[in-house]
Enzyme design. Structure first.
Site, PDB file in Angstrom:
ATOM      1  N   SER A 200      14.844   0.166  10.158  1.00 28.59           N
ATOM      2  CA  SER A 200      13.715   0.000   9.059  1.00 28.59           C
ATOM      3  C   SER A 200      14.578   0.391   7.463  1.00 28.59           C
ATOM      4  O   SER A 200      15.405   1.260   7.684  1.00 28.59           O
ATOM      5  CB  SER A 200      12.595   1.185   9.286  1.00 28.59           C
ATOM      6  N   TYR A 247       9.729   9.988  11.554  1.00 27.21           N
ATOM      7  CA  TYR A 247       9.773   8.482  11.856  1.00 27.21           C
ATOM      8  C   TYR A 247      11.217   8.208  11.278  1.00 27.21           C
ATOM      9  O   TYR A 247      11.746   7.491  11.876  1.00 27.21           O
ATOM     10  CB  TYR A 247       8.680   8.086  11.369  1.00 27.21           C
ATOM     11  N   LYS A 251      14.797   6.463  13.098  1.00 30.33           N
ATOM     12  CA  LYS A 251      15.504   5.090  12.962  1.00 30.33           C
ATOM     13  C   LYS A 251      16.928   5.519  12.398  1.00 30.33           C
ATOM     14  O   LYS A 251      17.914   4.840  12.935  1.00 30.33           O
ATOM     15  CB  LYS A 251      14.958   4.468  11.778  1.00 30.33           C
TER      16      LYS A 251
HETATM   17  C1  UD1 Z   1       5.755   2.525   5.674  1.00 23.77           C
HETATM   18  C2  UD1 Z   1       6.622   3.509   6.041  1.00 23.77           C
HETATM   19  C3  UD1 Z   1       7.993   3.010   6.456  1.00 23.77           C
HETATM   20  C4  UD1 Z   1       7.761   2.313   7.544  1.00 23.77           C
HETATM   21  C5  UD1 Z   1       6.774   1.174   7.405  1.00 23.77           C
HETATM   22  C6  UD1 Z   1       6.256   0.485   8.626  1.00 23.77           C
HETATM   23  C7  UD1 Z   1       6.106   5.519   4.408  1.00 23.77           C
HETATM   24  C8  UD1 Z   1       6.636   6.196   3.352  1.00 23.77           C
HETATM   25  N1  UD1 Z   1       6.900   4.583   4.701  1.00 23.77           N
HETATM   26  O1  UD1 Z   1       6.305   1.933   4.647  1.00 23.77           O
HETATM   27  O2  UD1 Z   1       8.954   4.107   6.741  1.00 23.77           O
HETATM   28  O3  UD1 Z   1       8.928   1.647   8.120  1.00 23.77           O
HETATM   29  O4  UD1 Z   1       5.610   1.730   6.764  1.00 23.77           O
HETATM   30  O5  UD1 Z   1       5.622  -0.405   8.618  1.00 23.77           O
HETATM   31  O6  UD1 Z   1       5.186   5.784   4.665  1.00 23.77           O
HETATM   32  N2  UD1 Z   1      -0.637   1.585   0.121  1.00 23.77           N
HETATM   33  C9  UD1 Z   1      -1.766   1.668  -0.513  1.00 23.77           C
HETATM   34  N3  UD1 Z   1      -3.025   2.008   0.198  1.00 23.77           N
HETATM   35  C10 UD1 Z   1      -3.066   2.027   1.684  1.00 23.77           C
HETATM   36  C11 UD1 Z   1      -1.753   1.590   2.214  1.00 23.77           C
HETATM   37  C12 UD1 Z   1      -0.698   1.579   1.817  1.00 23.77           C
HETATM   38  O7  UD1 Z   1      -1.675   1.851  -1.625  1.00 23.77           O
HETATM   39  O8  UD1 Z   1      -3.908   2.044   2.273  1.00 23.77           O
HETATM   40  C13 UD1 Z   1       0.831   1.283  -0.406  1.00 23.77           C
HETATM   41  C14 UD1 Z   1       1.569   2.296  -0.227  1.00 23.77           C
HETATM   42  O9  UD1 Z   1       1.556   3.716  -0.890  1.00 23.77           O
HETATM   43  C15 UD1 Z   1       2.874   1.863  -0.501  1.00 23.77           C
HETATM   44  C16 UD1 Z   1       2.787   0.223  -0.078  1.00 23.77           C
HETATM   45  O10 UD1 Z   1       1.374   0.043  -0.180  1.00 23.77           O
HETATM   46  O11 UD1 Z   1       3.046   1.986  -1.863  1.00 23.77           O
HETATM   47  C17 UD1 Z   1       3.281  -0.147   1.059  1.00 23.77           C
HETATM   48  O12 UD1 Z   1       2.720   0.765   2.061  1.00 23.77           O
HETATM   49  P1  UD1 Z   1       2.732   0.596   3.584  1.00 23.77           P
HETATM   50  O13 UD1 Z   1       2.382  -0.772   4.100  1.00 23.77           O
HETATM   51  O14 UD1 Z   1       2.380   1.742   4.311  1.00 23.77           O
HETATM   52  O15 UD1 Z   1       4.378   0.450   3.772  1.00 23.77           O
HETATM   53  P2  UD1 Z   1       5.663   1.438   3.334  1.00 23.77           P
HETATM   54  O16 UD1 Z   1       5.200   2.773   2.870  1.00 23.77           O
HETATM   55  O17 UD1 Z   1       6.547   0.763   2.557  1.00 23.77           O
END
Ligand code: UD1
Length: 437
Positions: A200, A247, A251
């Site tokens: 990841s 997590y 990785k």
């Molecule tokens: C997350 C994990 C990452 C993991 C990946 C798996 C964290 C810090 N990182 O990545 O380690 O490999 O998932 O798929 O959690 N967001 C919102 N609202 C929501 C959900 C997400 O605003 O309800 C935003 C998050 O803050 C982020 C972006 O969308 O800025 C992407 O989020 P997400 O899909 O959870 O992925 P990552 O955070 O990049």
């Protein structure tokens, strides 16, 4: 590659008993069976097509029915590999295998090519007894080193919920790290030493706050020199920088363990694929992201809003140093991602990798903000998606975008699909599943 298999059914099975060599696995494939004279069976074209193929290549996929696993299993079948999928169904549904089978069969029928075998076993990848029985059924009898009809492994099975990992770290270290060690040891006993690991972008830790595309050399497992600008060289030292949760550490640890294994034994060929943000689904609308657990990733949460299960999307953070203040990610269509595994496997099997442990980013090289994702999905779905900005989520990073050069140069793979394609495919999946109108 087009394996000369029979038209095969898909079966969920208990692992074959180690004392029953004529298991279901063997019925799918008969090594040493004299070939029926081709002229009686095939047209000349097909005979030519099949002349060069290896009829004996199985790929073992752990977590083969999950979101990324199911799409990769499908692409492996399309590429002509026989697949053995193992999945404990902790975050997937058994019915997915029928959908994979049906889509792959349709693909091969349309092209007049032969459908490879898909087998799946519902057991945990850490169940050493079950795994050993299964691997015995694919052994090639030999007097020397152990040999197997399984020529490669793609290892997806792992826990992946960041918040859960903070609350239950031992669950994560046990399954993701200890599980990997036991798994690899068993594979080694059977001479299976080509391994693709599902890693990841999380391994880049807080480097993903630097607003620069993340290149593989920034996270290494032995010192590595690279040209950072024209004529300016830097050397990265092994280690991790600011990984924010257990997590993510699992990785990184798994990568480090695999790098050590590769360094200790040149017969291993190991690739760690660092996924950025996989989204979307197969364009058929028959496979999708359908987790059993409560979603925390952005697109699955947006889907909950689209289906009316959540009233609105909370956007975590509007004060990042980005174009609109919301965080930026490299969203990659899961079909592109799946095809990245085929490219990696192909290079590994053909001995084309530069080193016997190599990391690759699987990303597009382009970033999109959370707000942009909302806008693109609104356009694709023609639905208004209520959203509001809230505080940053603990452990989040601002700008996580891949440098995509290494995978394009060395694997000849690059992402083709766009964010809009992914949103359109998700809408299609939701319609077909009856979740939206
Ligand atoms: C997350 C994990 C990452 C993991 C990946 C798996 C964290 C810090 N990182 O990545 O380690 O490999 O998932 O798929 O959690 N967001 C919102 N609202 C929501 C959900 C997400 O605003 O309800 C935003 C998050 O803050 C982020 C972006 O969308 O800025 C992407 O989020 P997400 O899909 O959870 O992925 P990552 O955070 O990049």
């Amino acid at each position: 590659m087009f394996p000369m298999s029979e038209m095969i059914n898909i079966e969920a099975e208990s692992p074959p008993r180690s004392d029953s060599p004529s298991s279901a696995c063997d019925s799918a494939f008969n090594i040493g069976t004299p070939v029926t004279p081709s002229s009686t069976l095939f047209s000349e074209d097909l005979v030519n097509l099949l002349r060069d193929v290896s009829n004996d290549q199985f790929i073992l996929v752990t977590g083969g029915l999950g979101f990324i696993g199911s799409h990769t299993t499908l692409e492996l079948l399309k590429a002509g590999y026989h697949v053995i999928a193992i999945d404990n169904l902790s975050n997937a549904y058994e019915s997915v295998s029928e959908r994979i089978q049906s889509l792959a069969s349709q693909y091969h029928v349309e092209r007049g090519t032969l459908m490879p075998t898909l087998k799946h076993y519902n057991h945990d990848y850490q169940d050493t007894d079950a795994l050993t029985s299964l691997l015995k059924a694919y052994q090639i009898p030999s007097w020397g080193l152990p040999r197997s009809r399984i020529v490669g492994v793609v290892h997806f099975a792992a826990y992946k919920a960041v918040e859960e990992s903070i609350k239950q770290p031992l669950k994560y270290y046990s399954n993701n790290v200890c599980g990997l060690v036991g798994f690899v040891r068993t594979l080694e006993n059977f001479g299976i030493k080509t391994f693709i690991f599902s890693s990841s972008a999380t391994v880049y830790g807080t480097l993903a706050c630097s607003n620069i595309p993340l290149r593989e050399e920034l996270c290494v497992h032995k010192p590595e020199s690279f040209e950072i600008h024209e004529g300016v060289w830097e050397t990265s030292q092994p280690g991790s920088i600011g990984i924010t949760n257990p997590y993510g550490r699992t990785k990184w640890m798994c990568e480090a363990i695999l790098a050590d294994i590769a360094a200790s034994d040149p017969d291993w060929t190991i690739v760690a694929l660092r996924y950025f943000n996989p989204i979307g689904c197969d364009s058929s609308g028959l496979l999708g992201e359908d987790p059993r657990s409560i979603p925390t990733n952005l697109l699955p949460v947006i889907v909950k809003v689209m289906t009316g299960q959540y009233s609105e999307l909370s956007m975590f953070g509007s004060d990042w140093d980005t174009v609109d203040g919301t965080a930026v990610r490299d969203f990659i269509h899961v079909t592109d991602l799946a095809q990245g595994h085929i490219a990696a496997l192909d290079s590994a099997i053909k001995g084309k990798l530069r080193e016997n442990f190599r990391t690759f980013n699987l990303g597009t090289g382009n970033g999109h903000s959370v707000l942009e994702v909302v806008g693109t999905m609104q356009t694709a779905s023609q639905m208004a998606l209520p959203h509001k900005a809230v505080d940053r989520r603990a452990g989040d990073v601002g700008y996580c975008v891949a440098a995509a050069d290494r995978s394009s140069d060395e694997l000849q793979w690059s992402a083709k699909k766009t964010l809009a394609d992914a949103c359109t495919d998700i809408c299609h999946f939701l319609k077909i599943s009856g979740l939206t109108n």
